[in-house]
Design a protein around this motif. Structure first.
Motif, mmCIF file in Angstrom:
data_model
loop_
_atom_site.group_PDB
_atom_site.id
_atom_site.type_symbol
_atom_site.label_atom_id
_atom_site.label_comp_id
_atom_site.label_asym_id
_atom_site.label_seq_id
_atom_site.Cartn_x
_atom_site.Cartn_y
_atom_site.Cartn_z
ATOM 1 N N VAL A 201 0.815 -16.884 -4.581
ATOM 2 C CA VAL A 201 0.973 -16.770 -3.126
ATOM 3 C C VAL A 201 1.760 -15.504 -2.841
ATOM 4 C CG1 VAL A 201 1.050 -19.306 -2.848
ATOM 5 C CG2 VAL A 201 3.193 -18.009 -2.874
ATOM 6 N N THR A 202 1.785 -15.127 -1.561
ATOM 7 C CA THR A 202 2.662 -14.050 -1.118
ATOM 8 C C THR A 202 3.655 -14.691 -0.156
ATOM 9 O OG1 THR A 202 0.868 -12.449 -1.291
ATOM 10 C CG2 THR A 202 2.782 -11.817 0.047
ATOM 11 N N ARG A 203 4.909 -14.750 -0.564
ATOM 12 C CA ARG A 203 5.936 -15.450 0.203
ATOM 13 C C ARG A 203 6.566 -14.521 1.234
ATOM 14 N NH1 ARG A 203 11.884 -16.754 -1.638
ATOM 15 N NH2 ARG A 203 11.372 -14.883 -2.791
ATOM 16 N N ALA A 204 6.687 -15.020 2.454
ATOM 17 C CA ALA A 204 7.371 -14.296 3.526
ATOM 18 C C ALA A 204 8.743 -14.919 3.745
ATOM 19 C CB ALA A 204 6.557 -14.372 4.812
ATOM 20 N N ARG A 205 9.668 -14.112 4.189
ATOM 21 C CA ARG A 205 11.021 -14.604 4.446
ATOM 22 C C ARG A 205 11.240 -14.976 5.908
ATOM 23 N NH1 ARG A 205 10.733 -11.789 0.156
ATOM 24 N NH2 ARG A 205 12.016 -12.128 -1.649
ATOM 25 N N ASP A 206 10.378 -14.480 6.789
ATOM 26 C CA ASP A 206 10.452 -14.859 8.198
ATOM 27 C C ASP A 206 9.065 -14.699 8.810
ATOM 28 O OD1 ASP A 206 10.120 -12.106 9.224
ATOM 29 O OD2 ASP A 206 12.211 -11.787 8.652
ATOM 30 N N ALA A 207 8.914 -15.154 10.046
ATOM 31 C CA ALA A 207 7.593 -15.181 10.680
ATOM 32 C C ALA A 207 7.049 -13.779 10.932
ATOM 33 C CB ALA A 207 7.655 -15.980 11.978
ATOM 34 N N ILE A 208 7.905 -12.829 11.260
ATOM 35 C CA ILE A 208 7.446 -11.456 11.497
ATOM 36 C C ILE A 208 6.902 -10.863 10.200
ATOM 37 C CG2 ILE A 208 8.205 -9.116 12.108
ATOM 38 C CD1 ILE A 208 10.183 -10.526 14.081
ATOM 39 N N GLU A 209 7.627 -11.061 9.105
ATOM 40 C CA GLU A 209 7.136 -10.575 7.816
ATOM 41 C C GLU A 209 5.832 -11.272 7.432
ATOM 42 O OE1 GLU A 209 8.705 -9.646 3.317
ATOM 43 O OE2 GLU A 209 9.376 -11.529 4.235
ATOM 44 N N ALA A 210 5.709 -12.562 7.733
ATOM 45 C CA ALA A 210 4.479 -13.294 7.401
ATOM 46 C C ALA A 210 3.268 -12.650 8.057
ATOM 47 C CB ALA A 210 4.605 -14.766 7.822
ATOM 48 N N VAL A 211 3.386 -12.282 9.328
ATOM 49 C CA VAL A 211 2.268 -11.655 10.032
ATOM 50 C C VAL A 211 1.983 -10.271 9.456
ATOM 51 C CG1 VAL A 211 1.512 -10.737 12.257
ATOM 52 C CG2 VAL A 211 2.524 -13.019 12.123
ATOM 53 N N GLU A 212 3.015 -9.519 9.120
ATOM 54 C CA GLU A 212 2.801 -8.196 8.516
ATOM 55 C C GLU A 212 2.107 -8.322 7.162
ATOM 56 O OE1 GLU A 212 3.023 -5.186 9.885
ATOM 57 O OE2 GLU A 212 3.445 -6.385 11.668
ATOM 58 N N LEU A 213 2.519 -9.291 6.372
ATOM 59 C CA LEU A 213 1.863 -9.518 5.078
ATOM 60 C C LEU A 213 0.410 -9.953 5.271
ATOM 61 C CD1 LEU A 213 4.790 -11.318 3.222
ATOM 62 C CD2 LEU A 213 3.883 -9.032 2.709
ATOM 63 N N LEU A 214 0.166 -10.757 6.287
ATOM 64 C CA LEU A 214 -1.204 -11.182 6.593
ATOM 65 C C LEU A 214 -2.074 -9.980 6.939
ATOM 66 C CD1 LEU A 214 -3.291 -13.448 7.154
ATOM 67 C CD2 LEU A 214 -2.443 -13.445 9.512
ATOM 68 N N ARG A 215 -1.544 -9.064 7.733
ATOM 69 C CA ARG A 215 -2.312 -7.862 8.110
ATOM 70 C C ARG A 215 -2.741 -7.068 6.885
ATOM 71 N NH1 ARG A 215 1.396 -7.229 12.982
ATOM 72 N NH2 ARG A 215 -0.047 -7.473 14.733
ATOM 73 N N ARG A 216 -1.891 -7.026 5.879
ATOM 74 C CA ARG A 216 -2.168 -6.237 4.672
ATOM 75 C C ARG A 216 -2.844 -7.040 3.565
ATOM 76 N NH1 ARG A 216 3.440 -4.789 5.375
ATOM 77 N NH2 ARG A 216 3.891 -5.821 3.406
#
Length: 168
Positions: free
Chosen positions: A115-130
């Motif tokens: 998985v690709t773990r995000a530390r907060d919701a903003i990072e989660a969306v940025e990781l999703l974009r990439r």
């Protein structure tokens, strides 16, 4: 299609649902969200509170990317179907769960590239974009994705054991 899944917990996970909704109109493909008990009602993507297992499997099989909570069922099913989901663990201090067990689970899966773990919701969306589209073939199609066999197979692959909640 991008799939958002926050599981079936009785706790709201509006933190992730809101972040995906805010970004949905700027993403390169439509989003479908399984939003569970989230108090926030998305404006920019189709959604349902609950999705039956067979339908969730269909959605995972046809989606290009997945963003979800770090629930074992959601993560393990997505991984078994060839996804490397972006995961955001639910946190107790936001009232999203009773404890922070999803943090450890997400960390262990992230360490192994599952998985690709995000530390907060903003990072989660940025990781999703990439995030790349589904990158792997599904695991052994003979595995029972509803049962303990899948969990044990994946936990062996992460060198782990079944995680249990600690007594209060």
């Amino acid at each position: 299609m991008i799939l958002l899944s926050v599981g079936t917990e009785a706790f709201s996970f509006h933190r992730l649902v809101q972040a995906v909704d805010a970004a949905a109109s700027e993403l390169d493909e439509p989003v479908f969200g399984q939003i569970g008990a989230s108090e926030y009602e998305p404006l920019h993507f189709e959604h349902a509170r609950l999705v039956p297992f067979d339908r969730m499997r269909e959605l995972l099989e046809t989606s290009s990317r997945v963003i979800c909570h770090a629930g074992a069922g959601t993560c393990l099913l997505a991984i078994s179907l060839g996804h490397v989901p972006v995961v955001l663990p639910r946190l107790a201090h936001f009232g999203e769960h009773v404890d922070d067990h999803q943090v450890e689970f997400a960390h262990r899966l992230d360490e192994r590239g599952l998985v690709t773990r995000a530390r907060d919701a903003i990072e989660a969306v940025e990781l999703l974009r990439r995030a790349p589209s589904r990158r792997t073939e599904p695991l052994d199609p003979g595995l029972d994705v509803r049962g303990r066999e899948l969990s044990e197979h994946l936990l062996r692959s992460v060198g782990g054991r079944m995680l249990t909640r600690r007594a209060a």
